[in-house]
Motif scaffolding. Sequence first.
Motif, mmCIF file in Angstrom:
data_model
loop_
_atom_site.group_PDB
_atom_site.id
_atom_site.type_symbol
_atom_site.label_atom_id
_atom_site.label_comp_id
_atom_site.label_asym_id
_atom_site.label_seq_id
_atom_site.Cartn_x
_atom_site.Cartn_y
_atom_site.Cartn_z
ATOM 1 N N ALA A 106 -0.874 -46.263 32.329
ATOM 2 C CA ALA A 106 0.375 -47.095 31.802
ATOM 3 C C ALA A 106 1.320 -47.322 32.969
ATOM 4 C CB ALA A 106 0.876 -46.927 30.587
ATOM 5 N N ILE A 107 1.849 -45.984 33.340
ATOM 6 C CA ILE A 107 3.135 -45.913 34.215
ATOM 7 C C ILE A 107 2.694 -46.629 35.484
ATOM 8 C CG2 ILE A 107 4.436 -44.329 35.617
ATOM 9 C CD1 ILE A 107 4.807 -42.741 32.958
ATOM 10 N N PHE A 108 1.518 -46.033 36.132
ATOM 11 C CA PHE A 108 0.808 -46.580 37.244
ATOM 12 C C PHE A 108 0.830 -48.193 37.586
ATOM 13 C CE2 PHE A 108 -2.704 -47.541 40.152
ATOM 14 C CZ PHE A 108 -2.250 -47.415 41.427
ATOM 15 N N ILE A 109 0.008 -48.691 36.620
ATOM 16 C CA ILE A 109 -0.025 -50.091 36.760
ATOM 17 C C ILE A 109 1.226 -50.662 36.416
ATOM 18 C CG2 ILE A 109 -1.573 -52.011 35.704
ATOM 19 C CD1 ILE A 109 -3.400 -50.126 37.335
ATOM 20 N N SER A 110 1.838 -50.460 35.380
ATOM 21 C CA SER A 110 3.299 -50.794 35.148
ATOM 22 C C SER A 110 4.158 -51.055 36.398
ATOM 23 C CB SER A 110 3.902 -50.376 34.098
ATOM 24 O OG SER A 110 3.111 -50.520 32.698
ATOM 25 N N GLY A 111 4.043 -49.906 37.195
ATOM 26 C CA GLY A 111 4.709 -49.586 38.138
ATOM 27 C C GLY A 111 4.365 -50.813 39.325
ATOM 28 N N LEU A 112 3.090 -50.912 39.397
ATOM 29 C CA LEU A 112 2.843 -52.063 40.359
ATOM 30 C C LEU A 112 3.533 -53.333 40.046
ATOM 31 C CD1 LEU A 112 -0.975 -51.240 41.119
ATOM 32 C CD2 LEU A 112 0.784 -51.021 42.590
ATOM 33 N N TYR A 113 3.082 -53.718 38.397
ATOM 34 C CA TYR A 113 3.829 -55.178 38.298
ATOM 35 C C TYR A 113 5.158 -55.103 38.453
ATOM 36 C CZ TYR A 113 -0.477 -57.070 36.035
ATOM 37 O OH TYR A 113 -1.706 -57.609 35.841
ATOM 38 N N ALA A 114 5.903 -53.907 38.029
ATOM 39 C CA ALA A 114 7.470 -54.228 38.155
ATOM 40 C C ALA A 114 7.780 -54.279 39.822
ATOM 41 C CB ALA A 114 7.970 -52.839 37.629
ATOM 42 N N THR A 115 6.982 -53.539 40.744
ATOM 43 C CA THR A 115 7.470 -53.882 42.158
ATOM 44 C C THR A 115 6.938 -54.753 42.707
ATOM 45 O OG1 THR A 115 5.302 -52.498 42.687
ATOM 46 C CG2 THR A 115 7.480 -51.085 42.811
ATOM 47 N N VAL A 116 5.737 -55.727 42.341
ATOM 48 C CA VAL A 116 5.597 -57.071 42.713
ATOM 49 C C VAL A 116 6.653 -57.877 42.114
ATOM 50 C CG1 VAL A 116 3.891 -58.819 42.289
ATOM 51 C CG2 VAL A 116 3.092 -56.621 43.026
ATOM 52 N N GLY A 117 7.029 -57.822 40.846
ATOM 53 C CA GLY A 117 8.105 -58.580 40.332
ATOM 54 C C GLY A 117 9.565 -58.621 40.910
ATOM 55 N N LEU A 118 9.939 -57.170 41.483
ATOM 56 C CA LEU A 118 10.928 -57.101 42.306
ATOM 57 C C LEU A 118 10.817 -57.931 43.488
ATOM 58 C CD1 LEU A 118 13.671 -55.829 42.986
ATOM 59 C CD2 LEU A 118 12.297 -53.950 43.723
ATOM 60 N N THR A 119 9.539 -57.780 44.269
ATOM 61 C CA THR A 119 9.392 -58.560 45.437
ATOM 62 C C THR A 119 9.340 -59.936 45.096
ATOM 63 O OG1 THR A 119 7.527 -57.041 46.056
ATOM 64 C CG2 THR A 119 7.826 -59.120 47.258
ATOM 65 N N ALA A 120 9.188 -60.606 44.119
ATOM 66 C CA ALA A 120 9.161 -62.097 43.679
ATOM 67 C C ALA A 120 10.614 -62.073 43.537
ATOM 68 C CB ALA A 120 8.428 -62.272 42.414
ATOM 69 N N LEU A 121 11.421 -61.327 42.987
ATOM 70 C CA LEU A 121 13.055 -61.640 42.825
ATOM 71 C C LEU A 121 13.585 -61.891 44.012
ATOM 72 C CD1 LEU A 121 13.771 -59.485 39.441
ATOM 73 C CD2 LEU A 121 13.318 -62.149 39.774
ATOM 74 N N LEU A 122 13.169 -60.966 45.119
ATOM 75 C CA LEU A 122 13.709 -61.333 46.368
ATOM 76 C C LEU A 122 13.372 -62.403 47.331
ATOM 77 C CD1 LEU A 122 13.383 -57.297 47.530
ATOM 78 C CD2 LEU A 122 15.511 -58.450 46.827
ATOM 79 N N TYR A 123 12.300 -63.022 46.750
ATOM 80 C CA TYR A 123 11.852 -64.171 47.348
ATOM 81 C C TYR A 123 12.783 -65.178 47.797
ATOM 82 C CZ TYR A 123 9.022 -68.413 48.383
ATOM 83 O OH TYR A 123 8.562 -69.512 48.935
ATOM 84 N N PRO A 124 13.758 -65.671 46.864
ATOM 85 C CA PRO A 124 14.730 -66.746 47.162
ATOM 86 C C PRO A 124 15.796 -66.362 48.249
ATOM 87 C CG PRO A 124 14.540 -66.514 44.785
ATOM 88 C CD PRO A 124 14.005 -65.407 45.289
ATOM 89 N N PHE A 125 16.189 -65.087 48.198
ATOM 90 C CA PHE A 125 17.021 -64.365 49.283
ATOM 91 C C PHE A 125 16.215 -64.389 50.709
ATOM 92 C CE2 PHE A 125 18.170 -62.453 45.120
ATOM 93 C CZ PHE A 125 19.416 -63.162 45.033
ATOM 94 N N PHE A 126 14.920 -64.137 50.887
ATOM 95 C CA PHE A 126 14.242 -63.695 51.762
ATOM 96 C C PHE A 126 14.016 -65.135 52.536
ATOM 97 C CE2 PHE A 126 10.494 -63.941 54.159
ATOM 98 C CZ PHE A 126 10.065 -62.825 54.897
ATOM 99 N N VAL A 127 13.604 -66.180 51.751
ATOM 100 C CA VAL A 127 13.182 -67.575 52.217
ATOM 101 C C VAL A 127 14.444 -68.303 52.853
ATOM 102 C CG1 VAL A 127 11.158 -67.772 51.398
ATOM 103 C CG2 VAL A 127 13.245 -68.779 50.151
ATOM 104 N N ARG A 128 15.649 -67.788 52.119
ATOM 105 C CA ARG A 128 17.085 -68.538 52.423
ATOM 106 C C ARG A 128 17.394 -68.044 53.762
ATOM 107 N NH1 ARG A 128 21.309 -67.478 48.213
ATOM 108 N NH2 ARG A 128 19.907 -68.542 47.171
ATOM 109 N N GLN A 129 17.495 -66.677 54.112
ATOM 110 C CA GLN A 129 17.515 -66.184 55.315
ATOM 111 C C GLN A 129 16.773 -66.494 56.543
ATOM 112 O OE1 GLN A 129 17.705 -61.824 54.867
ATOM 113 N NE2 GLN A 129 19.575 -61.752 53.475
ATOM 114 N N ALA A 130 15.385 -66.619 56.061
ATOM 115 C CA ALA A 130 14.477 -66.894 57.042
ATOM 116 C C ALA A 130 14.698 -68.424 57.549
ATOM 117 C CB ALA A 130 13.134 -66.636 56.613
ATOM 118 N N SER A 131 15.024 -69.321 56.616
ATOM 119 C CA SER A 131 14.948 -70.743 56.933
ATOM 120 C C SER A 131 16.313 -71.043 57.879
ATOM 121 C CB SER A 131 15.148 -71.585 55.462
ATOM 122 O OG SER A 131 16.306 -71.231 55.036
ATOM 123 N N ALA A 132 17.261 -70.068 57.547
ATOM 124 C CA ALA A 132 18.513 -70.092 58.520
ATOM 125 C C ALA A 132 18.286 -69.514 59.859
ATOM 126 C CB ALA A 132 19.840 -69.360 57.868
#
Length: 242
Positions: free
Chosen positions: A172-198
């Motif tokens: 449960a910790i292993f798979i949930s950890g994968l989901y959580a870090t993918v979720g964190l990556t998705a939350l970074l997405y707006p900042f990533f594309v904003r910087q890249a578009s600039a």
Amino acid sequence: MSTAAGGLVIDWTQMTTYNTIMALATGAALLSLAALGRTVARKEPFHAEGWALNLGVLGFILTLTGAHMTLTWPFAKYFPFDNIIFGEPSLAFGVILLAAAFYAWKRAAALRDPATVGRELAAAAQPLSIFVTGLGLSMIAIACAGIAFQLFAAPPEEPISGRFAQYPWLEAIFISGLYATVGLTALLYPFFVRQASAGESGGAVQKVTGVLLVLDGLAFLLFGALNYYTHIGLIINTMPKP
């Protein structure tokens, strides 16, 4: 699902499962996105048609399997939450990959200049920020559910993973950890594309995003490949005996 004298018996006509290919495609897609980001950041030649084919193949697999799992209720009689945990995220990710493939294919002629391709791709991807952020929050919610309800634990009859059946919190910790870090990556997405578009590159957000994509991509790819063995073994070990 029943327990006989010889162990667990599962009626496999009531338990469709193919999160093997879903995990494999997800891992390949995450690694592909990391490789795409590295190619753009290093201003290497960008072959749009090749990236379109890659993302299109992976997107088709995830869209097809994700849509079937999402729209078939309950998909697995014994685990109806699979529709939510595996089906819906795969469907969403698959459609995003198909959209990216379509864009790269249609805009191939305009995406030849390595100096500008990063800004163009990021500007096109920026409007997806709201949906991707929502998906990120959903991934974290799934991770919390996995911990709270000790999901993902393999039965003892499953090879390798089943050896840890008496410790359901471990997987449960292993798979949930994968989901959580993918979720964190998705939350970074707006900042990533904003910087890249600039036109910015090499920032902390971009580096962290790249590292997370590689780690999660490898984990999903290897776990999906491993499951081809463990799931086949589980089916063999739990089939009703004639």
